[in-house]
Design an enzyme around this catalytic site. Structure first.
Site, PDB file in Angstrom:
ATOM      1  N   ASP A 190     -31.022  12.412  16.145  1.00  0.00           N
ATOM      2  CA  ASP A 190     -31.700  13.709  16.183  1.00  0.00           C
ATOM      3  C   ASP A 190     -32.575  13.734  17.418  1.00  0.00           C
ATOM      4  OD1 ASP A 190     -34.726  13.208  15.128  1.00  0.00           O
ATOM      5  OD2 ASP A 190     -33.357  12.022  13.896  1.00  0.00           O
ATOM      6  N   GLU A 222     -43.441  17.544   7.427  1.00  0.00           N
ATOM      7  CA  GLU A 222     -44.268  16.349   7.563  1.00  0.00           C
ATOM      8  C   GLU A 222     -45.716  16.667   7.907  1.00  0.00           C
ATOM      9  OE1 GLU A 222     -43.229  13.967  11.162  1.00  0.00           O
ATOM     10  OE2 GLU A 222     -41.465  15.282  11.252  1.00  0.00           O
ATOM     11  N   ASP A 246     -37.882  20.353   8.514  1.00  0.00           N
ATOM     12  CA  ASP A 246     -38.615  19.116   8.785  1.00  0.00           C
ATOM     13  C   ASP A 246     -40.039  19.306   8.267  1.00  0.00           C
ATOM     14  OD1 ASP A 246     -39.992  16.974   9.819  1.00  0.00           O
ATOM     15  OD2 ASP A 246     -39.468  17.344  11.908  1.00  0.00           O
TER      16      ASP A 246
END
Length: 409
Positions: free
Chosen positions: A27, A123, A121
Site C-alpha cells: 500500500d 487510526e 483507514d
C-alpha cells in the site's frame, strides 16, 4: 497507512514471515514519491506482488496527487488495485457522509473486475468518544456501500480498536485489514469479534523492487483465487439472490426500475415488493402489503430502519410479519398491515407476540392521554410517558374500522 509511532513502540517491528502461498501486495501514498521519486509498477509486479492499495483521499480537503497515476500504473502492470481513505472523524456525525462522498468522487468507479472494495483507514479518533466514533464509522461505511453496492474494507490495529473504540464488535461483518508487526506466521488473535482477516499488513518497513525507500507490505487471505473473487466489483448481491431463487420471481414480480442507494444500503423495487441489501443485514425480500406499508412509512430512511429478516409466518394462523431495526410489521388478510415498535413491541413480544392472548395488531400506534397505545385483536397495550411502562388492557378491541379512525395521522 503504517501504524502510528505510539503503537509501534509496543509492537515488535521485525519483518514477519507470512505463508508464502498468500498473495503479497503493497500500500502506497505520496510518501513513496518524496523528492520526485516514481514507482516502477512493472518491477513491483515482477518482485512477486499481486495487489496494490493506493491512498486516494484524507478528510474532505486532500486528494493524493499521485493517486491517478499510481492507479493507472499498477493496473497496467497487471496488479489488482484498491483505494483507501484516511479517516478524519469529527462531529457532527454527518461529516462521515461528506468524507465518504469526497472519497468516492476521487476513487472513481470501483464496480469493475480487478478492484478491491473501497477501504476506510481508521487510526485516529478526532476526539470522538467510542460511541460517537462507532456511529461515525458506521455512517461512513454505510454511505460507501449504499453508493457502490460493495462491502467496504476496514483497516485498523489492535491498540486503536481496543482503546479508542472500546473493542466494539459492531463491524465484525466487514472485511478486516489488520496491521500487526509480530514476526509470526499469522496475525494471531483479532479484536472486535472479527472471525478472520482479509489483509494482513505485516511490516511497515518492507523493501520492494520498484519503490524507493520503505513501504508497507501485506498478505491477502488466503489464495490467488480469493484475491480475484474479492476484487470482482461487478457482483450485485440483490440481483444474485433474485436470480438464484425462482420463488422470488413469483412473490416479488419483475423489477420496475434499476437498483439504487437507500438509507444504510441499497434497494431494488419490484412490481409487488422490494429487496434490500447491506453488509450488516444481508439481502432481504419484502412483498405485498407489508412492503407497501414499509415504503409508506419511509422505508430504510424511516423509523423502521433496515429490514433484518425476510417476511415470515406468524404464530397466528394466516398472518405474516417482518422484522426491522426499529420495529415490526404484522399483516393478516382480514386485518391489514400494522406497525408495532418501541416499548409496546417489547411488551408484546414478552407476552408471546402474535401467539399471545392479544393476537395480531389491528392498529398502528396512536396517541392517548399521557402516552401511546396499540390495539390488538383481543386487547390493548398502553405506554406511559411518565413511567415508561406498558400496561395491558384485556377488553376486546373495537372493530378494525373504529380503531383505524382513532389512529393519529
Amino acid at each position: 497507512m503504517a501504524i502510528t509511532a505510539l503503537a509501534l513502540s509496543t509492537t515488535a517491528t521485525a519483518a514477519a514471515s507470512p505463508n508464502p502461498a498468500w498473495p503479497k501486495g503493497v500500500d502506497v501514498s505520496s510518501w513513496q514519491h518524496q523528492n520526485g521519486a516514481t514507482i516502477d509498477w512493472n518491477a513491483v509486479k515482477a518482485a512477486g506482488n499481486q495487489f496494490a492499495v493506493i491512498k486516494a483521499t484524507e478528510g474532505t480537503t486532500y486528494t493524493n496527487p499521485q493517486f491517478a497515476s499510481d492507479k493507472a500504473g499498477a493496473q497496467a502492470a497487471g496488479l489488482t488495485i484498491g483505494a483507501y481513505h484516511y479517516a478524519r472523524p469529527a462531529l457532527p456525525i454527518s461529516t462521515a457522509v461528506d468524507q465518504a462522498n469526497y472519497f468516492l468522487a476521487a476513487a472513481g468507479n470501483t464496480n469493475t473486475i480487478g478492484q478491491l472494495a473501497p477501504v476506510l483507514d481508521l487510526e485516529t479518533t478526532g476526539g470522538l468518544s467510542p460511541s460517537d466514533l462507532t456511529k461515525w464509522t458506521q455512517t461512513f461505511l454505510r454511505t460507501v456501500e449504499g453508493q457502490t453496492g460493495r462491502t467496504p474494507i476496514l483497516y485498523t490495529f489492535r491498540s486503536f480498536w481496543t482503546d479508542k473504540i472500546a473493542n466494539t464488535q459492531a463491524f465484525a461483518k466487514y472485511p478486516l485489514w489488520f496491521a500487526i508487526y509480530n514476526n509470526n506466521a499469522d496475525p494471531g488473535p483479532l479484536p472486535g469479534g472479527w472471525p478472520n482477516w482479509l489483509i494482513w499488513q505485516y511490516d511497515s518497513g518492507g523493501a520492494v523492487n520498484g519503490i524507493n525507500g520503505r513501504v508497507d507490505v501485506n498478505a491477502f487471505c488466503c489464495s490467488a483465487a480469493d484475491l480475484s473473487a474479492s476484487a470482482n466489483g461487478t457482483v450485485d448481491q440483490i440481483a444474485a439472490r433474485y436470480a438464484a431463487e425462482p420463488l422470488l420471481h413469483i412473490s416479488l414480480g419483475a423489477p420496475t426500475r434499476g437498483e439504487g442507494p437507500a438509507g444504510g444500503g441499497r434497494w431494488q423495487p419490484y412490481a409487488n415488493g422490494l429487496m434490500f441489501w447491506s453488509t450488516e443485514t444481508g439481502t432481504r425480500a419484502l412483498y405485498g402489503p407489508i412492503a407497501q406499508k414499509y415504503v409508506a412509512s419511509g422505508g430504510s430512511n424511516g423509523s423502521l430502519g433496515r429490514p433484518l429478516e425476510d417476511i415470515s409466518w406468524t404464530t397466528a394462523p394466516d398472518g405474516l410479519s417482518a422484522v426491522f431495526e426499529g420495529g415490526r410489521i404484522y399483516w393478516h388478510p382480514a386485518l391489514g398491515a400494522f406497525i408495532v415498535h418501541g416499548e409496546i413491541l417489547k411488551k408484546y413480544l414478552a407476552d408471546g407476540g402474535s401467539g399471545s392472548w392479544l393476537g395480531l395488531p389491528v392498529s398502528d400506534e396512536y396517541d392517548v392521554p399521557g402516552g401511546r397505545e396499540s390495539a390488538f385483536q383481543h386487547g390493548k397495550l398502553t405506554w406511559s410517558s411518565t413511567t415508561n411502562q406498558v400496561a395491558e388492557s384485556h377488553d376486546t378491541a373495537p372493530a378494525v374500522g373504529a380503531v383505524a379512525a382513532a389512529v393519529a395521522p
